[in-house]
Design an enzyme around this catalytic site. Sequence first.
Site, PDB file in Angstrom:
ATOM      1  N   ASN A  44      21.671  -4.894   6.851  1.00 15.06           N
ATOM      2  CA  ASN A  44      22.599  -4.677   5.739  1.00 15.06           C
ATOM      3  C   ASN A  44      23.054  -3.228   5.661  1.00 15.06           C
ATOM      4  O   ASN A  44      24.240  -2.937   5.444  1.00 15.06           O
ATOM      5  CB  ASN A  44      21.945  -5.079   4.418  1.00 15.06           C
ATOM      6  CG  ASN A  44      21.927  -6.574   4.195  1.00 15.06           C
ATOM      7  OD1 ASN A  44      22.498  -7.342   4.964  1.00 15.06           O
ATOM      8  ND2 ASN A  44      21.253  -7.005   3.145  1.00 15.06           N
ATOM      9  N   ARG A 380      33.628 -18.258   9.985  1.00 12.41           N
ATOM     10  CA  ARG A 380      32.483 -17.910  10.833  1.00 12.41           C
ATOM     11  C   ARG A 380      31.807 -19.216  11.235  1.00 12.41           C
ATOM     12  O   ARG A 380      31.354 -19.969  10.382  1.00 12.41           O
ATOM     13  CB  ARG A 380      31.483 -17.025  10.087  1.00 12.41           C
ATOM     14  CG  ARG A 380      32.055 -15.707   9.574  1.00 12.41           C
ATOM     15  CD  ARG A 380      30.950 -14.840   8.982  1.00 12.41           C
ATOM     16  NE  ARG A 380      31.462 -13.747   8.181  1.00 12.41           N
ATOM     17  CZ  ARG A 380      31.851 -12.565   8.654  1.00 12.41           C
ATOM     18  NH1 ARG A 380      31.804 -12.357   9.955  1.00 12.41           N
ATOM     19  NH2 ARG A 380      32.292 -11.611   7.844  1.00 12.41           N
ATOM     20  N   ARG A 410      35.188  -9.945   9.828  1.00 11.00           N
ATOM     21  CA  ARG A 410      34.565  -8.715  10.328  1.00 11.00           C
ATOM     22  C   ARG A 410      33.253  -8.981  11.063  1.00 11.00           C
ATOM     23  O   ARG A 410      32.384  -9.694  10.582  1.00 11.00           O
ATOM     24  CB  ARG A 410      34.321  -7.751   9.172  1.00 11.00           C
ATOM     25  CG  ARG A 410      34.037  -6.317   9.648  1.00 11.00           C
ATOM     26  CD  ARG A 410      33.610  -5.427   8.511  1.00 11.00           C
ATOM     27  NE  ARG A 410      34.565  -5.352   7.448  1.00 11.00           N
ATOM     28  CZ  ARG A 410      35.610  -4.522   7.407  1.00 11.00           C
ATOM     29  NH1 ARG A 410      35.821  -3.730   8.424  1.00 11.00           N
ATOM     30  NH2 ARG A 410      36.411  -4.519   6.375  1.00 11.00           N
ATOM     31  N   HIS A 440      39.860 -17.168   3.957  1.00 10.32           N
ATOM     32  CA  HIS A 440      38.428 -17.302   3.687  1.00 10.32           C
ATOM     33  C   HIS A 440      38.109 -18.665   3.069  1.00 10.32           C
ATOM     34  O   HIS A 440      36.951 -18.980   2.812  1.00 10.32           O
ATOM     35  CB  HIS A 440      37.999 -16.163   2.743  1.00 10.32           C
ATOM     36  CG  HIS A 440      36.534 -15.978   2.613  1.00 10.32           C
ATOM     37  ND1 HIS A 440      35.843 -16.269   1.451  1.00 10.32           N
ATOM     38  CD2 HIS A 440      35.594 -15.532   3.492  1.00 10.32           C
ATOM     39  CE1 HIS A 440      34.565 -15.995   1.613  1.00 10.32           C
ATOM     40  NE2 HIS A 440      34.381 -15.551   2.845  1.00 10.32           N
ATOM     41  N   TYR A 473      21.406 -20.430   4.216  1.00 12.07           N
ATOM     42  CA  TYR A 473      22.237 -20.075   3.066  1.00 12.07           C
ATOM     43  C   TYR A 473      22.319 -21.250   2.111  1.00 12.07           C
ATOM     44  O   TYR A 473      22.519 -22.391   2.529  1.00 12.07           O
ATOM     45  CB  TYR A 473      23.665 -19.725   3.508  1.00 12.07           C
ATOM     46  CG  TYR A 473      23.833 -18.448   4.294  1.00 12.07           C
ATOM     47  CD1 TYR A 473      22.751 -17.791   4.868  1.00 12.07           C
ATOM     48  CD2 TYR A 473      25.101 -17.903   4.486  1.00 12.07           C
ATOM     49  CE1 TYR A 473      22.924 -16.627   5.594  1.00 12.07           C
ATOM     50  CE2 TYR A 473      25.278 -16.739   5.210  1.00 12.07           C
ATOM     51  CZ  TYR A 473      24.186 -16.102   5.770  1.00 12.07           C
ATOM     52  OH  TYR A 473      24.349 -14.954   6.491  1.00 12.07           O
ATOM     53  N   ARG A 569      24.119 -12.374  -6.967  1.00 10.16           N
ATOM     54  CA  ARG A 569      23.129 -12.024  -5.950  1.00 10.16           C
ATOM     55  C   ARG A 569      23.212 -10.552  -5.539  1.00 10.16           C
ATOM     56  O   ARG A 569      22.213  -9.868  -5.406  1.00 10.16           O
ATOM     57  CB  ARG A 569      23.334 -12.890  -4.706  1.00 10.16           C
ATOM     58  CG  ARG A 569      22.259 -12.687  -3.636  1.00 10.16           C
ATOM     59  CD  ARG A 569      22.685 -13.241  -2.297  1.00 10.16           C
ATOM     60  NE  ARG A 569      23.599 -12.354  -1.604  1.00 10.16           N
ATOM     61  CZ  ARG A 569      24.617 -12.760  -0.861  1.00 10.16           C
ATOM     62  NH1 ARG A 569      24.881 -14.051  -0.754  1.00 10.16           N
ATOM     63  NH2 ARG A 569      25.394 -11.894  -0.245  1.00 10.16           N
ATOM     64  N   HIS A 597      24.254 -18.301  -2.004  1.00  7.68           N
ATOM     65  CA  HIS A 597      25.626 -18.105  -1.534  1.00  7.68           C
ATOM     66  C   HIS A 597      26.668 -18.947  -2.279  1.00  7.68           C
ATOM     67  O   HIS A 597      27.860 -18.761  -2.096  1.00  7.68           O
ATOM     68  CB  HIS A 597      25.677 -18.418  -0.026  1.00  7.68           C
ATOM     69  CG  HIS A 597      26.872 -17.888   0.683  1.00  7.68           C
ATOM     70  ND1 HIS A 597      27.901 -18.696   1.121  1.00  7.68           N
ATOM     71  CD2 HIS A 597      27.218 -16.621   1.039  1.00  7.68           C
ATOM     72  CE1 HIS A 597      28.824 -17.959   1.721  1.00  7.68           C
ATOM     73  NE2 HIS A 597      28.434 -16.701   1.684  1.00  7.68           N
TER      74      HIS A 597
END
Length: 707
Positions: A44, A380, A410, A440, A473, A569, A597
């Site tokens: 992270n 993704r 990204r 997205h 997730y 979160r 998530h």
Amino acid sequence: MNKNTFFNRELSWIEFNARVLYQACRNDLPLLERIQFLSIVTSNFNEFFQVRVASIKRMQKIDSRKKDISGYTPTTLLKQISVRAHEVVNQKNKCLQEELFPLLEKEGYVYVKPENFTPEQQNFCQREFNSNILPLLTPLRTDTDVFPRISNLQYHAAFLLKPIQDIKPMNNEFITREGKQAIAFVQIPTGISRIVWLPGHTKAKQFTLVDNLVLQYGTQLFPGFEVKQSMLFNVIRDADFAVDEDAGPNFIEAMEEVLVQRQSSFAVRLNCNNSSAEIKKFLMKNLGLNSDDVYECDELIDPGCLLEIGKLEDTSRLKFENWEHFYPKSLPEDKPYWDTLKQHDVLLHVPYESYNPVVKFISDAADDPDVISIKMTLYRTGNDSPIISALKKAAQNGKQVTVLVELKARFDEERNIGWANELENAGVIVIQGIVNLKVHAKILMIIRKEEKAIRRYVHLATGNYNPKTAKLYSDMSIFTANPLIANDATMFFNIVTGYSALQSMKALSMAPVNIKSNIISMIQREIRMSSKANPGLIIAKMNSLTHEEVIAALYDASRAGVKVILNVRGICMLVPGVKGMSENIQVISIVDRYLEHERIFYFKNGGQSEIYLSSADWMNRNLDRRIELMFPILDPAIFTEIKDCLDTYVKSDMNTHQLRSDGTWLPRKPITGHGICRAQEVIYKKYKKIAEKKSTPKIQFQVRRKG
């Protein structure tokens, strides 16, 4: 609004990682899970410095006096980031060295430094180095006109060299500097395991790291020179590049150029061990870094490499108890879902439930002769994706398959470029994103010819189409054949793949068109319908909250007596618990074995409650600069199930922190009179109980009757 109205985004993000680190420091958690949390903090921070800190450094050069909404100039913010990030990183290193390594040794996995090698281990490591490591190494000089390229994030060993007296170096340039010291770099190999298992005569499994072998035996790379000092380091570089959106047909080439630039862009941070002040000073000077940008520790170890221990046998005791991923009770395992979805919607809650239904949904469509078309978005997808295989098969079977692949995701750009090319080669119609907007949204539509009509089946999700992350997730999605949603889904794909003008959708909301305005409108509706006798209620769960307009609307709701419960979160710029502004707002954050998530938004609406799921957080980038979707929960049974989950999160006190008005996060204490509530465990046990009921065979009694 003044700076006390908003927490700073970057500092709030660091506090999220402090909450992750808190889990790593808990001695009641399994050892390898604690190491996993440390690894998450490391990765992270790598991304944070590549993107956010790099962006602030760039802003500092453009306008060093400009203040952000929280009142910080780039210079003051960089200083605050450095102070707090150093505290977190130092605590992380201390946890690894003083707690986790001793616990590993207690469990029979002993980390051995080169100075503690036995003669047998020295001989073994020398042979291992000569055979499997030395051929991979390339020493780089630093006394040339061009400073050598140090690739982003790659670990390197640095050696401070001095010619041995009376030995003539082959390098003539260096001869002219005889008697002076020079520094050389060697990149640590990346194609091999970082862990080297050592021979020994104890029951314990002993290991060292490739890094240590390079530092210990890398002197062989410099015959004729004496190694005075050595150091391990890596450099984090700017990765906040924007691709040229007007590149047209050459967009992929422009994107690939950005990926190359990331490896040699300006340096943002230096990580190193503290074995050589001279090498550190040399690196700082040549990389343009100051002391605030340098993070030192006794040993530079990526905790992620230690997770390899978990691949060994008999390490289950060092991990969380295994939790199954149950097959949803509402979906048949042995036949397609068409008939089920004609009757009712189905909720899928991963990872408590298996992600296999999503893969099966696409695979069944690929094989079904009545399926005409498949349309979906991909952001993704991960490696070796069965979804990609199913889409390729569908195209090869003559279906019209249209996939919008977001190339600008990204750090997944290279993978997505590969998927886009692979799908196109299989006959899939590939749309390479939208100019100036990231797509997205998570949506899949299957169009099927049935009897005399065409029917559309839609899948909408809060998380990516990635079967691997779906095991880690926590996300929700729905399968539906509801014509209202299907009509909107058709409209959505027409908008993002063609030239269709914006149209008014009846069920779905789409960013950057109207998700933000609809959210604010629903908050304002809650204000209008709230009273002292019947106060309004908003419960919202998301990853991050940064949008100033939405936060301002929530402050208005609090002033009007609306109760606001936020489950955030990560980043939260909203300041809760301030009298006259946010005293009716509470903010909690849950960090547990699964990454929270889902984006779930509940509005009481005067008793006519509404729940929405979304791919979008309440952030500027999601609501203003991305293509996102928010969708209502129309099925009453699913509505109840999601509301129960939200209520469980609200009650959670284990693995839960609560945000105070001064910006600190405190572990939540159990509510007096109630048992301890760990939200993820409660939810898991609920799905386990459902699965057990489903698998229990029905007992039939044969009744004798008088003939």
